[in-house]
Design an enzyme around this catalytic site. Structure first.
Site, PDB file in Angstrom:
ATOM      1  N   GLU A   1      -6.778  -7.552  -0.620  1.00 57.42           N
ATOM      2  CA  GLU A   1      -7.178  -7.551   0.793  1.00 57.42           C
ATOM      3  C   GLU A   1      -8.610  -7.059   0.908  1.00 57.42           C
ATOM      4  OE1 GLU A   1      -4.916  -5.086   3.432  1.00 57.42           O
ATOM      5  OE2 GLU A   1      -3.017  -5.614   2.505  1.00 57.42           O
TER       6      GLU A   1
ATOM      7  N   GLU B   1       0.813  -1.219   0.000  1.00 56.15           N
ATOM      8  CA  GLU B   1       0.000   0.000   0.000  1.00 56.15           C
ATOM      9  C   GLU B   1       0.852   1.278   0.000  1.00 56.15           C
ATOM     10  OE1 GLU B   1      -2.933  -0.173   3.128  1.00 56.15           O
ATOM     11  OE2 GLU B   1      -4.225  -1.437   1.907  1.00 56.15           O
TER      12      GLU B   1
HETATM   13  C1  GLA Z   1      -4.204  -2.419   5.051  1.00 57.42           C
HETATM   14  C2  GLA Z   1      -2.867  -3.115   5.168  1.00 57.42           C
HETATM   15  C3  GLA Z   1      -2.898  -4.374   5.957  1.00 57.42           C
HETATM   16  C4  GLA Z   1      -3.760  -4.186   7.186  1.00 57.42           C
HETATM   17  C5  GLA Z   1      -5.138  -3.764   6.764  1.00 57.42           C
HETATM   18  C6  GLA Z   1      -6.087  -3.635   7.934  1.00 57.42           C
HETATM   19  O1  GLA Z   1      -4.917  -2.813   3.976  1.00 57.42           O
HETATM   20  O2  GLA Z   1      -2.291  -3.393   3.898  1.00 57.42           O
HETATM   21  O3  GLA Z   1      -1.575  -4.708   6.317  1.00 57.42           O
HETATM   22  O4  GLA Z   1      -3.201  -3.197   7.993  1.00 57.42           O
HETATM   23  O5  GLA Z   1      -5.061  -2.517   6.143  1.00 57.42           O
HETATM   24  O6  GLA Z   1      -7.375  -3.241   7.544  1.00 57.42           O
END
Ligand code: GLA
Length: 668
Positions: free
Chosen positions: A309, A153
């Site tokens: 995710e 991210e």
């Molecule tokens: C982000 C991060 C993950 C985790 C999620 C929690 O997407 O990439 O590592 O922290 O948020 O919602």
């Protein structure tokens, strides 16, 4: 992009972030058994493992990762191996405190969490490429590795740094943008205002906290630079892994509709567009936002994409974190598939017992397998297996909505006529009626090829360059229908107001011009002559070739056009000079798409989402019941419902809260 032969994983990939380093090795064997039970065939590993992989500078310990990859491979589970560069180890920061970012107020942050780094730090670049190179070399031929997951991210938590090193990098970026011509920068930034004229490149700083408001042109280039600076970090790591493993696809995980980065610039650099998506606890209809952000991902990818995710249940970063409602886990995941995802993954496999995210849901919850979440996870695995043939199929939109990060950033800079305007809210309010009606939508850049579309909607496109404006006008001239929202086209690519009347860039195509904006106060509304009320905006609009469809019915501008329409070339151009209430906006947008000849995916009762993916041989109709009432929907005579494997000739029955995916063969 995603047209790449993507993954070696068959069908729709299924899995999540796997962080076995948080658990004793006895747990790993149980993980493998449970993954097989759930049909998991893909996991992301090593995302935050830098400190364990490189205990001190240049000293590596790959033993744990070796065992994890071996275990996954033995169990037929593909690995998406991450470069762990989102979480540098403490030893790195102690050696290079200058790699910690400085915020706008001049405070240097500390380490102790993650994603706390100066994107322009040479020490960070060097260390990130060193661990990336070591991993690439070690695992180049490892049969478990199906994809590279670069960093995590980019732009999450911090997307820019205001230190002196970043200032120097910003100047280099500006020199390239303005071809080393400082007077071009002075012109582009309008620095005669408030005496900001620069005589030397070294005088230019990041937009640090200052006594009064910032210069919007300066801010805009800063946002562009900040996105590009992280993109160059991504590219550098990607090139290292590509060199070692040219056949393995490379991705990084996007953050849905974030404003951090300009993903139009990022997407072409990825082999697979991957997204992370989380619903907001306070959103009463999160399914609309899922659809919107998934449509954006499909548009960025130009085809299928990967949900890297999402959550099985509650998050831990809202004020109050609500769990999913009965059936919501399944509806959410299959909605992502409906809107183009060819992989479904979660953060994370096993819920952590320690650390900052100990209260975040996972596929294996704290309670273990005797839990609703686990039962839902297993059921979803079976669903995704049943949908294997859907993989690779694409969307079928005849409507496009413009989406532009430059416009979004600029619209939300300080000192606007109405500082309450939020780009995403404007886009969502226009997307909403289309979603409810089952009209498929793509998102496009203003300068995109618009020939596949009948209708293009332009909400909140405050900033547009000449090319984008001409492209939208050309689309209309050739027979398209264009709908432009208020305050669009107001400024050019440098954030300079387009003179001669609003809405600058679109005056001609719309056949209107206004001499003064009359934004509305929070809570204030204006009556509309054809019914309903407008909020946020009004303006003193004059017709210059257009006809008035609706006028303001009260207040200072009573009798002045509020919604206009004009024939332009072969097409039609509409202007909405206010923000109509939802019912009024729905009726306007319905009129527009009906007149434009746009078809809905399928007539379905209210609250039933209907989405279509198309392959050369079949249409896949996804029906998702958000109403809780169930429904009966007409389908083809030779249709088959894939989740049950049953023929559904002529109609399919959707139980309350359930999902159906119907294959309708394409003939001829
Ligand atoms: C982000 C991060 C993950 C985790 C999620 C929690 O997407 O990439 O590592 O922290 O948020 O919602």
């Amino acid at each position: 992009m995603t047209t790449h032969p993507v993954l070696s994983v068959p069908g729709i990939a299924y899995g999540g972030d796997y962080n076995p380093e948080q658990w004793p090795e006895e747990v790993w064997a149980q993980d493998m058994r449970l993954m097989r039970d759930a049909g998991v065939n893909f996991v992301s590993v090593g995302i935050f493992s830098w400190a364990l992989l490189e205990p001190s500078e240049g000293v590596y310990d790959f033993s744990r990762m070796d065992r994890i990859l071996d275990l996954l491979h033995e169990n037929g589970i593909a690995a998406d191996l991450a470069t762990p560069t989102a979480a540098p180890p403490a030893w790195f920061y102690r050696a290079h405190p200058e790699a910690l970012p400085v915020d706008k107020e001049g405070r240097r942050l500390s380490y102790g969490s993650r994603q706390t780094l100066c994107p322009s730090s040479p020490a960070y670049h060097e260390a990130a490429l060193r661990i990336t190179g070591a991993l690439a070399e070690r695992y180049a031929d490892n049969p478990a590795v199906a994809m590279w997951h670069i960093h995590n991210e980019y732009g999450c938590h911090n997307n820019s740094c205001y230190c002196d090193t970043s200032a120097a990098a910003f100047r280099d970026w500006l020199r390239a943008r303005y071809a080393d011509d400082l007077s071009a920068l002075n012109d582009a930034w309008g620095t005669t205002f408030w005496g900001q004229w620069y005589y030397d490149w070294d005088e230019i700083l990041p937009p640090r906290a200052s006594g009064a408001g910032p210069n919007p042109s300066h801010l805009l280039d800063w946002r562009r630079f900040s996105s590009d600076e992280l993109l160059s970090l991504y590219r550098a790591e990607r090139d290292v892994v590509r060199k070692a493993t040219p056949a393995t696809p490379v991705t990084t995980n996007f953050m849905a509709i974030t404003d951090a980065l300009d993903y139009w610039r990022w997407a072409p650099e990825l082999d697979v567009v991957a997204n992370d998506h989380y619903t907001m606890s306070t959103d009463p209809e999160p399914e609309i936002e899922i659809a919107l952000s998934s449509d954006l991902m499909r548009s960025l990818a130009g085809g299928p994409w990967f949900l890297m995710e999402h959550s099985t249940g509650a998050l831990n970063w809202h004020t109050v974190n609500r769990p999913k409602r009965p059936g919501e886990l399944r509806r959410n995941a299959l909605a992502h598939v409906a809107h183009g995802a060819d992989g479904i993954a979660y953060f994370q496999w096993r819920a952590s017992k320690a650390g900052a995210e100990q209260w975040h849901s996972a596929m294996v919850p704290h309670a273990g397998t005797d839990s609703q979440i686990w039962r839902d996870v297993v059921r979803l695995g079976a669903d995704l297996r049943a949908l294997a043939e859907v993989r690779g199929s694409t969307g079928t939109a005849e409507v496009a909505i413009t989406w532009d990060w430059n416009a979004r950033w600029a619209l939300e800079f300080p000192a606007q006529p109405n500082s309450e305007l939020r780009y995403v809210d404007l886009v969502r309010s226009w997307y909403d009626p289309l979603w409810r009606a089952g009209v498929a939508v793509d998102f496009v850049r203003p300068d995109a090829d618009l020939s596949p579309y009948r209708l293009v909607l332009v909400p909140g496109l405050y900033l547009v360059d000449d090319e984008g404006a001409a492209n939208l006008a050309g689309f209309t001239e050739r027979g398209g229908t264009l709908v432009v929202g208020f305050h669009s086209g107001a400024v050019d690519q440098n954030c300079h107001v387009r003179l001669g009347g609003y809405p600058g860039a679109f005056r001609e195509v719309l056949g209107v011009s206004s001499d003064e904006y009359f934004p509305l106060q929070p809570g204030e509304t204006v009556g509309l002559s054809e019914g309903g009320r407008g909020s946020l905006w009004s303006e003193r609009l004059r017709l210059a070739g257009a006809e008035a469809v609706t006028e303001y019915a009260d207040g200072l501008l009573a009798g002045i056009p509020a919604v206009t329409r004009k024939a332009y070339g072969e097409g039609t151009a509409w202007y909405l000079a206010t923000h109509p209430d939802p019912a009024t906006l729905t009726s306007l947008i319905t009129t527009v798409y009906t007149e434009a000849g746009v078809e809905t995916v399928r007539m379905a009762p209210e609250g039933v989402e209907a989405v279509r993916r198309r392959s050369p041989s079949a249409d896949y109709l996804f029906l998702i019941d958000h109403s809780g009432l169930g429904a009966e929907v007409t389908v083809a005579e030779d249709a088959v419902e894939l989740l049950t494997g049953k023929a559904t000739p002529g109609s399919v029955t959707l139980a309350p809260g359930e999902v159906a995916v119907v294959r309708e063969p394409r003939h001829g």
